[in-house]
Design a protein around this motif. Structure first.
Motif, PDB file in Angstrom:
ATOM      1  N   ALA A   1       0.410   8.188   2.739  1.00  0.00           N
ATOM      2  CA  ALA A   1       0.526   6.727   2.827  1.00  0.00           C
ATOM      3  C   ALA A   1       1.380   6.311   4.018  1.00  0.00           C
ATOM      4  CB  ALA A   1       1.111   6.174   1.529  1.00  0.00           C
TER       5      ALA A   1
ATOM      6  N   ASN B   1       0.765   9.395  -4.555  1.00  0.00           N
ATOM      7  CA  ASN B   1      -0.551   9.978  -4.822  1.00  0.00           C
ATOM      8  C   ASN B   1      -0.673  11.352  -4.175  1.00  0.00           C
ATOM      9  OD1 ASN B   1      -1.074   7.577  -6.030  1.00  0.00           O
ATOM     10  ND2 ASN B   1      -2.597   6.875  -4.563  1.00  0.00           N
TER      11      ASN B   1
ATOM     12  N   SER C   1       8.297   4.546  -6.194  1.00  0.00           N
ATOM     13  CA  SER C   1       6.968   4.989  -6.613  1.00  0.00           C
ATOM     14  C   SER C   1       7.059   6.169  -7.573  1.00  0.00           C
ATOM     15  CB  SER C   1       6.134   5.378  -5.393  1.00  0.00           C
ATOM     16  OG  SER C   1       6.086   4.332  -4.451  1.00  0.00           O
TER      17      SER C   1
ATOM     18  N   THR D   1       2.273   1.689  -3.465  1.00  0.00           N
ATOM     19  CA  THR D   1       1.229   2.070  -4.420  1.00  0.00           C
ATOM     20  C   THR D   1       0.786   3.518  -4.247  1.00  0.00           C
ATOM     21  OG1 THR D   1       0.391  -0.202  -4.434  1.00  0.00           O
ATOM     22  CG2 THR D   1      -1.082   1.497  -5.259  1.00  0.00           C
ATOM     23  N   LYS D   2       0.701   3.962  -2.994  1.00  0.00           N
ATOM     24  CA  LYS D   2       0.044   5.241  -2.716  1.00  0.00           C
ATOM     25  C   LYS D   2       0.967   6.374  -2.301  1.00  0.00           C
ATOM     26  CE  LYS D   2      -4.181   2.828  -1.334  1.00  0.00           C
ATOM     27  NZ  LYS D   2      -5.123   2.515  -0.228  1.00  0.00           N
ATOM     28  N   SER D   3       2.258   6.119  -2.151  1.00  0.00           N
ATOM     29  CA  SER D   3       3.119   7.185  -1.614  1.00  0.00           C
ATOM     30  C   SER D   3       3.281   8.353  -2.577  1.00  0.00           C
ATOM     31  CB  SER D   3       4.496   6.622  -1.241  1.00  0.00           C
ATOM     32  OG  SER D   3       5.321   6.441  -2.373  1.00  0.00           O
TER      33      SER D   3
ATOM     34  N   GLN E   1       0.826  -1.212   0.000  1.00  0.00           N
ATOM     35  CA  GLN E   1       0.000   0.000   0.000  1.00  0.00           C
ATOM     36  C   GLN E   1       0.857   1.257   0.000  1.00  0.00           C
ATOM     37  OE1 GLN E   1      -3.275   0.335  -0.331  1.00  0.00           O
ATOM     38  NE2 GLN E   1      -3.697  -1.857  -0.359  1.00  0.00           N
TER      39      GLN E   1
END
Length: 397
Positions: free
Chosen positions: A85, A76, A177, A72-74, A69
């Motif tokens: 995140a 965003n 990321s 995936t989200k850092s 997670q």
């Protein structure tokens, strides 16, 4: 392929802990349980993790989920006031005044390379991050990048293309990321990102997840119904056929069973047993893993499954044409037997009186050649069992 997963100061795992899928070369039993990737070392196809309730075995599963997670989200964008995140997935050991940094690291084999990727973080920033690549033919290791709070150091293979962007990476965003989102000629970042996500962390509530059925089951029925029906027949569900009806906002799945009069009778799929529904969903995940050489991590795989069905699901991953892997937690000791598993495939998690979880492999113990894994486990030889005390329900009334 997943080789190692390491965590530190995450949930109940205060100290550094590693789940190692590397096979022990000295063991000669069950060679078919191994993946041979053309090197001196081999990797396990299946790992079973045992432990008492509240021992922390499920925390290994959650840790893998949090690791993915964050990656995936850092990168965003977050709305003002929302958690980043690393804030959301910073879950250090609770029973300590000094929270400290948390840490993850993964070792993967992707084609002819072994990658070691990890990061240290807290709820404010990425403290350190690293990615190394080892050529499996030459055993030479090269730096892809090393990151501290002060700077990002890029290796020669990516420096020319990526150097201009490194100062733009926010302190709460992972380098992996960040570069995965950019359109670059180098494929290293995309490959490692995809390799990390190739471990399918099956949701804990997947038995109630109708979305996966609606998303994948129609295509399987259209393209590979014979394989699905063969699977359902092999596990003795009584299902002779399966169809679906597409409606505007939903899909109806209908199974068919033979009656005593030899006629076929329809039944809504959701009227089937929970074990049958779980088996179909596991089939969908296992099919994705086995067809695409992915890893699959399932918490409490044994719930709602008969021990023979559990073995059937596990045996799907002993496919010589696939490099898929299965990691699962369980209470079921039925398969805790040398007839089914190697000693390096079995792991135990136990928690001490201060809440520290520790993981150990059966291979860490001196096991007699005639030992019963299940009997010794239940006797407490390997740990990972509850310590029960006398309790009288009527006391205090």
């Amino acid at each position: 392929m997943l080789v190692q997963f390491t965590l530190k100061n995450v949930l109940s795992f205060k100290e550094e802990t590693t789940l190692d899928m590397t096979a022990i070369n000295a063991y000669r039993e069950h060679e078919s349980n191994l993946i041979d990737y053309g090197n001196k070392e081999k990797v396990l196809r299946v790992a079973a993790i045992y432990g008492a309730n509240a021992s922390g075995k499920s925390n290994l599963y959650f840790a893998m989920n949090y690791f993915q997670q964050i990656i995936t989200k850092s990168f965003n964008n977050v709305e003002s006031g929302d958690l980043t995140a690393i804030e959301k997935y910073y879950v250090p050991f609770s029973f300590d005044e000094d929270c400290g940094n948390s840490e993850f690291e993964i070792v993967l084999i992707l084609e002819e390379y072994e990658y070691k990727y990890g990061f240290e973080y807290n709820d404010a920033c990425i403290v350190e991050e690293w990615l190394y690549r080892k050529n499996l033919q030459t055993n030479r290791t090269s730096i892809i990048f090393e990151r501290t709070k002060k700077a990002v150091k890029l290796g020669p293979s990516v420096r020319k293309e990526c150097d201009a962007y490194k100062e733009q990476i926010p302190m709460e965003t992972l380098v992996l990321s960040f570069f995965n989102k950019l359109k670059l000629k180098t494929t290293i970042f995309r490959n490692v990102y995809s390799g990390v996500m190739d471990t399918l962390v099956v949701p804990t509530d997947f038995c109630e997840d109708t979305e996966i059925l609606e998303g994948f089951l129609p295509k399987i029925i259209d393209d590979e119904k014979d394989g699905l029906i063969s699977f359902l027949s092999a596990i003795d569900t009584g299902i002779q056929d399966i169809e679906y009806i597409q409606r505007e906002k939903e899909i109806d799945f209908i199974t068919f069973h033979n009656g005593k009069d030899k006629k076929k009778y329809p039944l809504n799929l959701y009227s089937e047993s929970e074990g049958t529904i779980k088996s179909i969903i596991l089939y969908i995940y296992a099919r994705a893993a086995i067809y695409n050489d992915k890893s699959m991590f399932v918490d409490e795989l044994n719930i709602k499954l008969h021990p023979l069905l559990l073995k059937f699901i596990i045996d799907l991953f002993y496919d010589n044409n696939s490099k898929a892997q299965l990691i699962y937690t369980t209470h079921d000791t039925t398969l805790l037997d040398k007839k089914f598993f190697r000693r390096d495939q079995i792991w135990f998690v136990q928690k001490d009186e201060f809440g520290y979880s520790q993981i150990s492999a059966l291979s860490d113990f001196k096991v007699r050649s005639d030992a019963s894994f299940e009997k010794d486990y239940l006797a407490g030889v390997y740990g990972g069992i509850p310590y029960l005390k006398e309790f009288n329900m009527k006391e205090g009334y």
